[in-house]
Write a protein that holds these residues in place. Structure first.
Motif, PDB file in Angstrom:
ATOM      1  N   THR A  36      -0.869   3.190   0.153  1.00  0.00           N
ATOM      2  CA  THR A  36      -2.013   2.519  -0.481  1.00  0.00           C
ATOM      3  C   THR A  36      -2.266   1.137   0.102  1.00  0.00           C
ATOM      4  O   THR A  36      -3.400   0.657   0.122  1.00  0.00           O
ATOM      5  CB  THR A  36      -1.802   2.395  -1.994  1.00  0.00           C
ATOM      6  OG1 THR A  36      -0.650   1.588  -2.261  1.00  0.00           O
ATOM      7  CG2 THR A  36      -1.629   3.757  -2.648  1.00  0.00           C
ATOM      8  N   GLY A  37      -1.194   0.480   0.575  1.00  0.00           N
ATOM      9  CA  GLY A  37      -1.373  -0.819   1.219  1.00  0.00           C
ATOM     10  C   GLY A  37      -1.615  -0.698   2.708  1.00  0.00           C
ATOM     11  O   GLY A  37      -2.473  -1.382   3.269  1.00  0.00           O
ATOM     12  N   PRO A 159       0.195  12.609   0.866  1.00  0.00           N
ATOM     13  CA  PRO A 159      -0.229  11.404   0.146  1.00  0.00           C
ATOM     14  C   PRO A 159      -0.695  10.296   1.069  1.00  0.00           C
ATOM     15  O   PRO A 159      -1.688   9.614   0.785  1.00  0.00           O
ATOM     16  CB  PRO A 159       1.034  10.992  -0.629  1.00  0.00           C
ATOM     17  CG  PRO A 159       2.168  11.629   0.090  1.00  0.00           C
ATOM     18  CD  PRO A 159       1.621  12.918   0.622  1.00  0.00           C
ATOM     19  N   ARG A 160       0.012  10.120   2.193  1.00  0.00           N
ATOM     20  CA  ARG A 160      -0.385   9.065   3.127  1.00  0.00           C
ATOM     21  C   ARG A 160      -1.781   9.324   3.680  1.00  0.00           C
ATOM     22  O   ARG A 160      -2.622   8.410   3.739  1.00  0.00           O
ATOM     23  CB  ARG A 160       0.636   8.988   4.268  1.00  0.00           C
ATOM     24  CG  ARG A 160       0.328   7.913   5.298  1.00  0.00           C
ATOM     25  CD  ARG A 160       1.463   7.792   6.292  1.00  0.00           C
ATOM     26  NE  ARG A 160       2.657   7.258   5.664  1.00  0.00           N
ATOM     27  CZ  ARG A 160       2.897   5.960   5.518  1.00  0.00           C
ATOM     28  NH1 ARG A 160       2.012   5.070   5.929  1.00  0.00           N
ATOM     29  NH2 ARG A 160       4.003   5.549   4.949  1.00  0.00           N
ATOM     30  N   GLY A 185      -2.283  -8.975   0.741  1.00  0.00           N
ATOM     31  CA  GLY A 185      -1.355  -9.189  -0.367  1.00  0.00           C
ATOM     32  C   GLY A 185      -0.933  -7.891  -1.024  1.00  0.00           C
ATOM     33  O   GLY A 185       0.245  -7.702  -1.375  1.00  0.00           O
ATOM     34  N   TRP A 186      -1.880  -6.975  -1.194  1.00  0.00           N
ATOM     35  CA  TRP A 186      -1.541  -5.674  -1.790  1.00  0.00           C
ATOM     36  C   TRP A 186      -0.591  -4.904  -0.884  1.00  0.00           C
ATOM     37  O   TRP A 186       0.338  -4.248  -1.360  1.00  0.00           O
ATOM     38  CB  TRP A 186      -2.812  -4.874  -2.051  1.00  0.00           C
ATOM     39  CG  TRP A 186      -2.526  -3.490  -2.557  1.00  0.00           C
ATOM     40  CD1 TRP A 186      -2.760  -2.314  -1.917  1.00  0.00           C
ATOM     41  CD2 TRP A 186      -1.933  -3.148  -3.817  1.00  0.00           C
ATOM     42  NE1 TRP A 186      -2.346  -1.253  -2.687  1.00  0.00           N
ATOM     43  CE2 TRP A 186      -1.827  -1.737  -3.861  1.00  0.00           C
ATOM     44  CE3 TRP A 186      -1.466  -3.905  -4.891  1.00  0.00           C
ATOM     45  CZ2 TRP A 186      -1.285  -1.064  -4.940  1.00  0.00           C
ATOM     46  CZ3 TRP A 186      -0.920  -3.226  -5.977  1.00  0.00           C
ATOM     47  CH2 TRP A 186      -0.835  -1.825  -6.003  1.00  0.00           C
ATOM     48  N   ASP A 187      -0.795  -4.986   0.410  1.00  0.00           N
ATOM     49  CA  ASP A 187       0.099  -4.316   1.344  1.00  0.00           C
ATOM     50  C   ASP A 187       1.530  -4.843   1.192  1.00  0.00           C
ATOM     51  O   ASP A 187       2.499  -4.080   1.232  1.00  0.00           O
ATOM     52  CB  ASP A 187      -0.390  -4.532   2.780  1.00  0.00           C
ATOM     53  CG  ASP A 187       0.331  -3.646   3.785  1.00  0.00           C
ATOM     54  OD1 ASP A 187       0.725  -2.529   3.406  1.00  0.00           O
ATOM     55  OD2 ASP A 187       0.500  -4.076   4.933  1.00  0.00           O
ATOM     56  N   ALA A 188       1.672  -6.145   0.994  1.00  0.00           N
ATOM     57  CA  ALA A 188       3.002  -6.733   0.795  1.00  0.00           C
ATOM     58  C   ALA A 188       3.678  -6.182  -0.451  1.00  0.00           C
ATOM     59  O   ALA A 188       4.875  -5.857  -0.445  1.00  0.00           O
ATOM     60  CB  ALA A 188       2.882  -8.257   0.702  1.00  0.00           C
ATOM     61  N   VAL A 189       2.926  -6.061  -1.546  1.00  0.00           N
ATOM     62  CA  VAL A 189       3.484  -5.535  -2.796  1.00  0.00           C
ATOM     63  C   VAL A 189       3.962  -4.099  -2.604  1.00  0.00           C
ATOM     64  O   VAL A 189       5.052  -3.710  -3.071  1.00  0.00           O
ATOM     65  CB  VAL A 189       2.433  -5.610  -3.923  1.00  0.00           C
ATOM     66  CG1 VAL A 189       2.907  -4.864  -5.161  1.00  0.00           C
ATOM     67  CG2 VAL A 189       2.139  -7.063  -4.265  1.00  0.00           C
TER      68      VAL A 189
END
Length: 422
Positions: A36-37, A159-160, A185-189
């Protein structure tokens, strides 16, 4: 009786779907979260560089900084994947990548991002990838029985690829509306969450769970150099493996230099910017997803030949953009290329897992990855330099021709044509 591989038993579960195995489901969830990120990150990173005033040269420097440490450390990562806990490697590698991406997000959000700062963070991410890539490629054979390898490899990509269909489109519009910092930032999470999930797999090293003091599969001492010699001998003895890798040296460099480096710049100049580039990446991801479902239904016998032929479709979107075709044609070419690429990835993963012993899998995957990636920095720098003299369209056509020629040459290798599924 429990098998040595995590989540796999030697009784009735061997004939069951991989989805019935708890450890495999955990691995699948980690891929979904990370995807998702990662689906948004390439668009965000490219336009983070563009927003701070960089062009092809700056983006080429950032991408090169990400690739070089991955190449330098990849063989060490392959040895460690065969010697120590693969889940521990994945845990630490994802944490490092998450921290690097978080720093980039903060720099972009505060307006402090420079090409040098982004390159430094990209370098840390590349170093982490050098260790996680060989470890991840050796996980599936530990989680599922041999007769389910292709199905499991395809399921891991579902899923990917599903997220990639929407992710780049969403990422493109997020970047267009709010800037790249939020997507980064979302990718980091997601890196951090995936790290925690992967840590729970508890996969020991293939050689010994005892760590660096163990004895290698070669029967000699467990030094890194000795292990690399054994791995090189195994790599060199398999014609289908080194010929595919040699072809991949040209294909991967030409594809990434054309798609990752020039693609966003062409979209910015000739189409509609971040939004249109997000659509192209979404079409490519939709093709990847379609290819995954093909692999769930089709079991080709000549896996290496299939991988060669289907991966050669990567020339299509580069040729479409190089010829300046309308966006709808670029989207169609990206879809076909994505479908072929996913079939190639699943076929190649399966043949490696079938033909290479588990205790050598990390090293031989590392040699394969190193061979395919070693020319990427050269490709980036050559394209960045050529952009001062040639148009992006002409360079894209050259890249597409290189991909097609490499595929044809590899298909002529006898072992590539004749090697059959076990």
């Amino acid at each position: 009786m429990t098998d040595a591989r995590a989540g796999l038993t030697t009784t009735d579960d061997q004939g069951a779907s991989p989805l019935r195995l708890p450890a495999f489901r955990r691995f699948l969830l980690a891929h979904l979260v990370s995807a998702t990120g990662s689906a948004m990150a390439p668009v965000a990173l490219a336009f983070a560089v563009i927003e701070q005033g960089g062009g092809a040269r700056s983006l080429g420097i950032v991408l090169t900084a990400n690739t070089v440490p991955a190449l330098v450390l990849l063989l060490v990562g392959g040895v460690l994947a065969d010697r120590v806990s693969r889940s521990r490697i994945l845990f630490l590698g994802n944490l490092v990548a998450g921290a690097a991406q978080a720093v980039v997000a903060v720099l972009v959000a505060t307006g402090a991002a420079t090409t040098a700062a982004i390159s430094l963070c990209a370098c840390a991410s590349g170093a982490a990838a050098a260790f996680t890539t060989p470890a991840a490629q050796g996980v599936v054979p530990r989680l599922v029985p041999p007769e389910r390898l292709q199905q499991a490899n395809a399921l891991v990509r579902v899923p990917r690829n599903a997220v990639k269909v929407v992710g780049p489109v969403v990422g493109g519009f997020v970047v267009a509306l709010t800037g790249p910092a939020w997507a980064l930032g979302w990718d980091a999470v997601t890196f951090v969450v995936a790290a925690l999930l992967l840590a729970g797999l508890r996969l020991a090293g293939a050689v010994s769970a005892g760590g660096p003091g163990a004895v290698s599969a070669s029967g000699r001492g467990a030094g890194i150099v000795a292990d690399l010699r054994v791995g090189w001998a195994g790599f060199r003895s398999r014609v289908w493996l080194w010929s595919f890798t040699l072809s991949g040296t040209a294909v991967v460099a030409a594809w990434l230099a054309g798609y990752q480096l020039l693609g966003p710049l062409v979209a910015d100049r000739s189409y509609a910017g971040a939004g249109s580039w997000g659509l192209v990446q979404g079409a490519f991801a939709a093709g990847l997803l379609a290819g995954t479902f093909v692999c769930l239904l089709w079991k080709p016998q000549r896996l290496v030949l299939v991988a060669v032929v289907t991966s050669s479709g990567l020339f299509l979107p580069l040729a479409a953009m190089g010829l300046g075709l309308p966006l709808v044609w670029v989207l169609g070419a990206a879809f076909v290329a994505g479908a072929g690429m996913d079939v190639a990835i699943v076929a190649w993963s399966t043949v490696m897992q079938q033909q290479v012993p588990d205790e050598e899998l990390g090293r031989l995957n590392a040699f394969n990855s190193l061979g395919e990636q070693i020319a990427i920095p050269v490709g980036y720098l050559l394209v960045a330099a050529a952009s001062a003299y040639w148009s992006s369209g002409h360079i894209l056509l050259v890249c597409s021709a290189v991909i097609l020629a490499a595929g044809v040459a590899n298909a002529c290798v006898r072992d590539v044509r004749l090697l059959r599924r076990r």
